[in-house]
Design a protein around this motif. Structure first.
Motif, mmCIF file in Angstrom:
data_model
loop_
_atom_site.group_PDB
_atom_site.id
_atom_site.type_symbol
_atom_site.label_atom_id
_atom_site.label_comp_id
_atom_site.label_asym_id
_atom_site.label_seq_id
_atom_site.Cartn_x
_atom_site.Cartn_y
_atom_site.Cartn_z
ATOM 1 N N GLY A 156 0.811 -1.200 0.000
ATOM 2 C CA GLY A 156 0.000 0.000 0.000
ATOM 3 C C GLY A 156 0.853 1.262 0.000
ATOM 4 O O GLY A 156 1.993 1.282 0.476
ATOM 5 N N ILE A 157 0.280 2.352 -0.530
ATOM 6 C CA ILE A 157 1.033 3.579 -0.690
ATOM 7 C C ILE A 157 1.335 4.257 0.644
ATOM 8 O O ILE A 157 2.363 4.942 0.795
ATOM 9 C CB ILE A 157 0.282 4.548 -1.628
ATOM 10 N N VAL A 158 0.466 4.085 1.640
ATOM 11 C CA VAL A 158 0.711 4.722 2.936
ATOM 12 C C VAL A 158 1.997 4.174 3.542
ATOM 13 O O VAL A 158 2.874 4.934 4.001
ATOM 14 C CB VAL A 158 -0.487 4.516 3.877
ATOM 15 N N ALA A 159 2.131 2.851 3.536
ATOM 16 C CA ALA A 159 3.334 2.220 4.090
ATOM 17 C C ALA A 159 4.565 2.553 3.256
ATOM 18 O O ALA A 159 5.652 2.792 3.800
ATOM 19 C CB ALA A 159 3.138 0.711 4.170
ATOM 20 N N ALA A 160 4.429 2.592 1.935
ATOM 21 C CA ALA A 160 5.576 2.852 1.068
ATOM 22 C C ALA A 160 6.088 4.283 1.220
ATOM 23 O O ALA A 160 7.305 4.513 1.316
ATOM 24 C CB ALA A 160 5.188 2.592 -0.382
ATOM 25 N N ALA A 161 5.174 5.255 1.261
ATOM 26 C CA ALA A 161 5.595 6.655 1.411
ATOM 27 C C ALA A 161 6.294 6.872 2.742
ATOM 28 O O ALA A 161 7.322 7.572 2.829
ATOM 29 C CB ALA A 161 4.382 7.580 1.282
ATOM 30 N N ALA A 162 5.752 6.260 3.799
ATOM 31 C CA ALA A 162 6.354 6.405 5.122
ATOM 32 C C ALA A 162 7.672 5.639 5.217
ATOM 33 O O ALA A 162 8.653 6.122 5.793
ATOM 34 C CB ALA A 162 5.377 5.919 6.190
#
Length: 287
Positions: free
Chosen positions: A211-217
Motif C-alpha cells: 500500500g502507498i501509505v506504508a511505502a511513502a512512510a
C-alpha cells in the motif's frame, strides 16, 4: 467445252487444292494426321460470362461474413464469461482484508495527485477512457513477446487489481481470461477514483511495504499527499518489479526505471522535458 478449255477461274472455284487440310484442327497426342482420326477435335472458343472482378467481390463478402460470425461468437462467449465469473461487489472488503493481513493502513483523504499521475502515465495511460481493459495495451503486451521483444505487460490497472484480489496474482491463460471479465465488471461497479484508491491500498511497493501509505512512510518518511515528483516517480516505477527495482538494493535500476516514468509523464503531457530533467536531478531523500 472440254475440261482443257474451261476458264481458269472456274477451275479455282470447283477444284480443291491437293493436300489441303481443314484449319484449326488439333490432333490428339500420338496421332500424325487425319487418317488416324475418327473425328477431328476442333478448338472452340469458350466464354464463362463472368467478370474477373466479381470473384474478388465474392471473396470479400465471405471474409466479411466470417469476421461478423467470429465477432458475434466472441461477444456471446464473453457474455457467458461475465455470467460465470464471481461478483466484484466485495472488492473493497477484499482490499481491507489484505491490508489487515499485511499490517497496512488504508489511504485516507484525497488521492495523491503526483503519484496517481505517474502511475497512470506508466501503467495505464488510457485508464480514464477505457472500460476496464485497454485493447491497445493488450495488443502491445502480446506483440512484444511474439516478435522477440521484451514483455512490457499491457494489463490495465483494473486487471492488475483483480489479479491481486481474485486470482491470487496468477498469470496463466485461464486466469488472464477471467481477469479480463472481472476487470470489466470492476469498471462498471466502481468509479475510477474508487478503483485507484483500492489499487493504492493493495499494490506491493517492495521492501515489505504494502500500500502507498506504508511505502511513502517507509521509503521517505512522508505521507502520500506530500510526496515530491522525484519521490512519486520512483514509487510509480516500483510496482512493475518491486524486488528488481528496490532502491536500497538496486538504486541504479530504480533510477533507470524512474527515468522511464518521467519519459511517460512527458509523453502524456503532464510534465515538460525541462521539468522532467529537473525532477530526475533532485535528491530522493531516502530514509
Amino acid at each position: 467445252m472440254t475440261r482443257d478449255t474451261l476458264p481458269q477461274n472456274t477451275l479455282s472455284q470447283n477444284v480443291l487444292p491437293q493436300n489441303t487440310e481443314p484449319q484449326n484442327i488439333r490432333y490428339p497426342e500420338g496421332t500424325t494426321g487425319p487418317d488416324e482420326l475418327d473425328e477431328p477435335e476442333v478448338e472452340t472458343a469458350s466464354y464463362s460470362g463472368r467478370r474477373p472482378g466479381r470473384r474478388w467481390v465474392r471473396v470479400l463478402r465471405r471474409l466479411l461474413l466470417t469476421a461478423l460470425a467470429c465477432g458475434l461468437a466472441a461477444l456471446l462467449g464473453f457474455g457467458v464469461l461475465l455470467g460465470v465469473t464471481p461478483s466484484v461487489a466485495d472488492a473493497r472488503t477484499r482490499v481491507d482484508a489484505q491490508a489487515a493481513e499485511h499490517g497496512a493502513r488504508a489511504l485516507s483523504g484525497a488521492l495523491p495527485s503526483r503519484l496517481v499521475a505517474a502511475l497512470i502515465a506508466t501503467e495505464d495511460s488510457r485508464f480514464y477512457s477505457h472500460q476496464g481493459i485497454d485493447p491497445l495495451g493488450a495488443i502491445r503486451g502480446l506483440s512484444q513477446p511474439l516478435f522477440g521483444g521484451p514483455d512490457r505487460g499491457g494489463a490495465s490497472l483494473d486487471q492488475q487489481l483483480v489479479k491481486l484480489l481474485y486470482t491470487g496474482g496468477r498469470r496463466d491463460t485461464i486466469d488472464q481470461i477471467e481477469q479480463t471479465a472481472l476487470a470489466v465488471k470492476l469498471d462498471a461497479h466502481y468509479s475510477k477514483d474508487e478503483i485507484l484508491r483500492m489499487y493504492l491500498d493493495t499494490v506491493y511497493f517492495g521492501h515489505g511495504y504494502y500500500g502507498i501509505v506504508a511505502a511513502a512512510a517507509g521509503y521517505f518518511g512522508q505521507t502520500p499527499g506530500t510526496l515530491t515528483w522525484t519521490q512519486a516517480s520512483l514509487l510509480a516505477g516500483l510496482v512493475q518489479a518491486p524486488s528488481a527495482y528496490d532502491p536500497y538494493e538496486h538504486l541504479a535500476a530504480a533510477r533507470a526505471r524512474q527515468r522511464h516514468v518521467l519519459d511517460r509523464l512527458v509523453a502524456t503531457g503532464r510534465l515538460t522535458a525541462t521539468q522532467a530533467t529537473q525532477v530526475l536531478s533532485a535528491p530522493l531523500n531516502l530514509r
